[in-house]
Enzyme design. Structure first.
Site, PDB file in Angstrom:
ATOM      1  N   HIS A  18       8.936  28.551 -34.183  1.00 32.18           N
ATOM      2  CA  HIS A  18       8.002  28.925 -33.106  1.00 32.18           C
ATOM      3  C   HIS A  18       8.759  29.614 -31.975  1.00 32.18           C
ATOM      4  O   HIS A  18       8.344  30.669 -31.480  1.00 32.18           O
ATOM      5  CB  HIS A  18       7.338  27.680 -32.522  1.00 32.18           C
ATOM      6  CG  HIS A  18       6.493  26.916 -33.465  1.00 32.18           C
ATOM      7  ND1 HIS A  18       6.468  25.538 -33.484  1.00 32.18           N
ATOM      8  CD2 HIS A  18       5.634  27.317 -34.423  1.00 32.18           C
ATOM      9  CE1 HIS A  18       5.626  25.132 -34.396  1.00 32.18           C
ATOM     10  NE2 HIS A  18       5.098  26.181 -34.984  1.00 32.18           N
ATOM     11  N   LYS A  42      -7.951  16.311 -35.636  1.00 33.86           N
ATOM     12  CA  LYS A  42      -6.638  15.950 -36.177  1.00 33.86           C
ATOM     13  C   LYS A  42      -5.835  15.198 -35.126  1.00 33.86           C
ATOM     14  O   LYS A  42      -5.546  15.732 -34.066  1.00 33.86           O
ATOM     15  CB  LYS A  42      -5.880  17.218 -36.604  1.00 33.86           C
ATOM     16  CG  LYS A  42      -6.239  17.675 -38.014  1.00 33.86           C
ATOM     17  CD  LYS A  42      -5.700  19.063 -38.333  1.00 33.86           C
ATOM     18  CE  LYS A  42      -4.192  19.123 -38.370  1.00 33.86           C
ATOM     19  NZ  LYS A  42      -3.705  20.496 -38.679  1.00 33.86           N
ATOM     20  N   ARG A  91       5.134  33.896 -41.698  1.00 29.06           N
ATOM     21  CA  ARG A  91       6.256  33.328 -42.434  1.00 29.06           C
ATOM     22  C   ARG A  91       6.375  33.904 -43.834  1.00 29.06           C
ATOM     23  O   ARG A  91       7.461  34.193 -44.315  1.00 29.06           O
ATOM     24  CB  ARG A  91       6.100  31.798 -42.552  1.00 29.06           C
ATOM     25  CG  ARG A  91       6.449  31.062 -41.291  1.00 29.06           C
ATOM     26  CD  ARG A  91       5.957  29.643 -41.343  1.00 29.06           C
ATOM     27  NE  ARG A  91       4.500  29.603 -41.392  1.00 29.06           N
ATOM     28  CZ  ARG A  91       3.788  28.552 -41.021  1.00 29.06           C
ATOM     29  NH1 ARG A  91       4.398  27.461 -40.572  1.00 29.06           N
ATOM     30  NH2 ARG A  91       2.477  28.565 -41.088  1.00 29.06           N
ATOM     31  N   SER A 128       5.785  22.631 -38.586  1.00 32.43           N
ATOM     32  CA  SER A 128       5.864  21.341 -37.886  1.00 32.43           C
ATOM     33  C   SER A 128       5.618  20.196 -38.854  1.00 32.43           C
ATOM     34  O   SER A 128       6.329  19.184 -38.816  1.00 32.43           O
ATOM     35  CB  SER A 128       4.840  21.295 -36.753  1.00 32.43           C
ATOM     36  OG  SER A 128       5.077  22.322 -35.816  1.00 32.43           O
TER      37      SER A 128
HETATM   38  C1  LIG Z   1       5.179  30.995 -37.862  1.00 37.41           C
HETATM   39  C2  LIG Z   1       4.296  30.367 -36.833  1.00 37.41           C
HETATM   40  C3  LIG Z   1       3.226  29.514 -37.105  1.00 37.41           C
HETATM   41  N1  LIG Z   1       2.648  29.158 -35.932  1.00 37.41           N
HETATM   42  C4  LIG Z   1       1.499  28.278 -35.783  1.00 37.41           C
HETATM   43  C5  LIG Z   1       1.956  26.870 -36.106  1.00 37.41           C
HETATM   44  C6  LIG Z   1       1.197  25.844 -35.284  1.00 37.41           C
HETATM   45  O1  LIG Z   1      -0.052  25.893 -35.289  1.00 37.41           O
HETATM   46  O2  LIG Z   1       1.869  25.020 -34.652  1.00 37.41           O
HETATM   47  C7  LIG Z   1       3.329  29.730 -34.891  1.00 37.41           C
HETATM   48  C8  LIG Z   1       3.121  29.646 -33.512  1.00 37.41           C
HETATM   49  C9  LIG Z   1       3.996  30.349 -32.676  1.00 37.41           C
HETATM   50  C10 LIG Z   1       5.030  31.138 -33.200  1.00 37.41           C
HETATM   51  C11 LIG Z   1       5.236  31.227 -34.596  1.00 37.41           C
HETATM   52  C12 LIG Z   1       4.376  30.510 -35.435  1.00 37.41           C
END
Ligand SMILES: Cc1cn(CCC(=O)O)c2ccccc12
Length: 161
Positions: A18, A42, A91, A128
């Site tokens: 992130h 959730k 990703r 996460s």
């Molecule tokens: C790769 C990626 C997934 N998400 C959402 C994942 C989530 O919902 O926590 C991001 C949020 C900010 C930057 C990059 C990402």
């Protein structure tokens, strides 16, 4: 007029993946709004307030990142703050189907555009939920999280409230 973008997510908790995207977006825009999207259905491992606090700590050094929470449609968040752009990290190809659908819906609903930043390959596998799972079983996730987040996660798994 300041060029603004929003980086939405649940960030339960924020990972290095992130952070890589947020940092890169902060170089492209005057202000990056990180929106912690509240999903009542959730139950997260961290509260919304904890997620916001961790995000604020790890993005403070960029100087142009604002962290907020939002309950409801992302496009409403954008409209309220006059934000014309959503920035998301991609990703893998598997992300693209759903992201394309959401981007098209959001643009149709509000005219807000979505820009995709390909994640650093180092973090392509990262999410996460995977980090939480591995950490819960005692796996070493220290290279995948900012130090303050690792500390918070280790503590939460050890049972501190
Ligand atoms: C790769 C990626 C997934 N998400 C959402 C994942 C989530 O919902 O926590 C991001 C949020 C900010 C930057 C990059 C990402």
């Amino acid at each position: 007029l300041l060029r603004r973008a929003v980086c939405p997510g649940s960030f339960d908790p924020v990972t290095n993946g992130h952070l890589d995207i947020i940092a890169r977006a902060s170089k492209l825009y005057d202000v990056v709004h990180v929106a912690v999207m509240i999903n009542k259905s959730k139950q997260g491992l961290f509260t919304v307030e904890e997620r916001i606090e961790l995000l604020r700590q790890v993005t403070a050094e960029y100087g142009n990142v604002v962290v907020e929470s939002h309950h409801g449609l992302l496009v409403d968040f954008c409209k309220e703050r006059d934000i014309p752009a959503i920035v998301k990290g991609l990703r893998a190809v598997s992300d693209f189907d759903y992201e394309l659908q959401m981007a098209q819906m959001n643009n149709g609903l509000s005219g807000v555009e979505t820009l995709f930043i390909p994640t650093n390959p180092t973090y392509s596998f990262l999410s996460s939920s995977l980090v939480k799972e591995v950490a819960a079983w005692g796996g070493d996730v220290s290279h995948l999280l900012p130090p303050v987040v690792l500390e918070a996660l280790t503590g939460r798994i050890a049972g501190d409230r």
